[in-house]
Design a protein around this motif. Structure first.
Motif, PDB file in Angstrom:
ATOM      1  N   CYS A 151       0.829  -1.212   0.000  1.00 55.45           N
ATOM      2  CA  CYS A 151       0.000   0.000   0.000  1.00 55.45           C
ATOM      3  C   CYS A 151       0.858   1.254   0.000  1.00 55.45           C
ATOM      4  O   CYS A 151       0.505   2.247  -0.641  1.00 55.45           O
ATOM      5  N   ASP A 152       1.993   1.222   0.695  1.00 57.63           N
ATOM      6  CA  ASP A 152       2.921   2.352   0.651  1.00 57.63           C
ATOM      7  C   ASP A 152       3.421   2.563  -0.776  1.00 57.63           C
ATOM      8  O   ASP A 152       3.449   3.678  -1.281  1.00 57.63           O
ATOM      9  N   TYR A 166       2.111   1.528  -3.701  1.00 60.79           N
ATOM     10  CA  TYR A 166       1.072   1.890  -4.675  1.00 60.79           C
ATOM     11  C   TYR A 166       0.218   3.075  -4.214  1.00 60.79           C
ATOM     12  O   TYR A 166      -0.754   3.429  -4.878  1.00 60.79           O
ATOM     13  N   ASN A 167       0.578   3.660  -3.075  1.00 60.39           N
ATOM     14  CA  ASN A 167      -0.100   4.847  -2.544  1.00 60.39           C
ATOM     15  C   ASN A 167      -1.595   4.612  -2.321  1.00 60.39           C
ATOM     16  O   ASN A 167      -2.444   5.386  -2.768  1.00 60.39           O
ATOM     17  N   ASN A 174      -1.401   4.828   5.996  1.00 59.76           N
ATOM     18  CA  ASN A 174       0.009   4.867   5.640  1.00 59.76           C
ATOM     19  C   ASN A 174       0.491   6.300   5.475  1.00 59.76           C
ATOM     20  O   ASN A 174      -0.284   7.227   5.311  1.00 59.76           O
ATOM     21  N   SER A 192       2.113   7.739   3.092  1.00 54.27           N
ATOM     22  CA  SER A 192       2.202   8.290   1.744  1.00 54.27           C
ATOM     23  C   SER A 192       0.905   8.934   1.277  1.00 54.27           C
ATOM     24  O   SER A 192       0.854   9.487   0.210  1.00 54.27           O
ATOM     25  N   THR A 193      -0.154   8.851   2.073  1.00 58.07           N
ATOM     26  CA  THR A 193      -1.426   9.441   1.624  1.00 58.07           C
ATOM     27  C   THR A 193      -1.651  10.788   2.258  1.00 58.07           C
ATOM     28  O   THR A 193      -1.130  11.153   3.223  1.00 58.07           O
TER      29      THR A 193
END
Length: 115
Positions: A54-55, A57-58, A112, A114-115
């Motif tokens: 998930c990190d 692929y954002n 996460n 990155s969002t």
């Protein structure tokens, strides 16, 4: 039953949720996943794999509920991972997940970075 489980049930009935490791992984990698939820009692390897994926692929990632609770909410057997594929459902569920974390004093397993 709380709002998160109710929304997951609605999303599942409208075919906007995929569950199980392989389906969730495929949804993330193909870009159709808007939100990934992993059960709090999932194995460490499952948790790490989806957190890293998930990190990369954002995709927003949360740990919430048990395998039984997530499965029951969707009308299925136990599920340790699921992906919400509709943006509207994902945003609404995220809102309730964040509120739940704040109410419970925060969590080491949140969305996460990155969002």
């Amino acid at each position: 039953m709380n709002k998160v489980y109710s929304l997951l049930g609605l999303a599942a009935r409208s075919r906007n949720v995929v569950s199980g490791e392989l389906s969730t992984e495929k949804a993330v990698k193909t870009g159709s996943a808007e939100l990934v939820i992993i059960s709090t009692d999932a194995s460490g390897n499952t948790n790490k794999m989806f957190r890293n994926m998930c990190d990369f692929y954002n995709v927003p990632f949360f740990q919430y509920g048990t395998k039984e609770e997530l499965g029951h909410a969707m009308g299925k057997e136990m599920r340790s991972s699921l992906a919400v594929t509709d943006n509207g459902f994902a945003e609404s569920i995220k809102k309730h997940l964040k509120a739940s974390e704040e109410y419970n004093g925060g969590s080491e397993h949140g969305e996460n970075k990155s969002t």
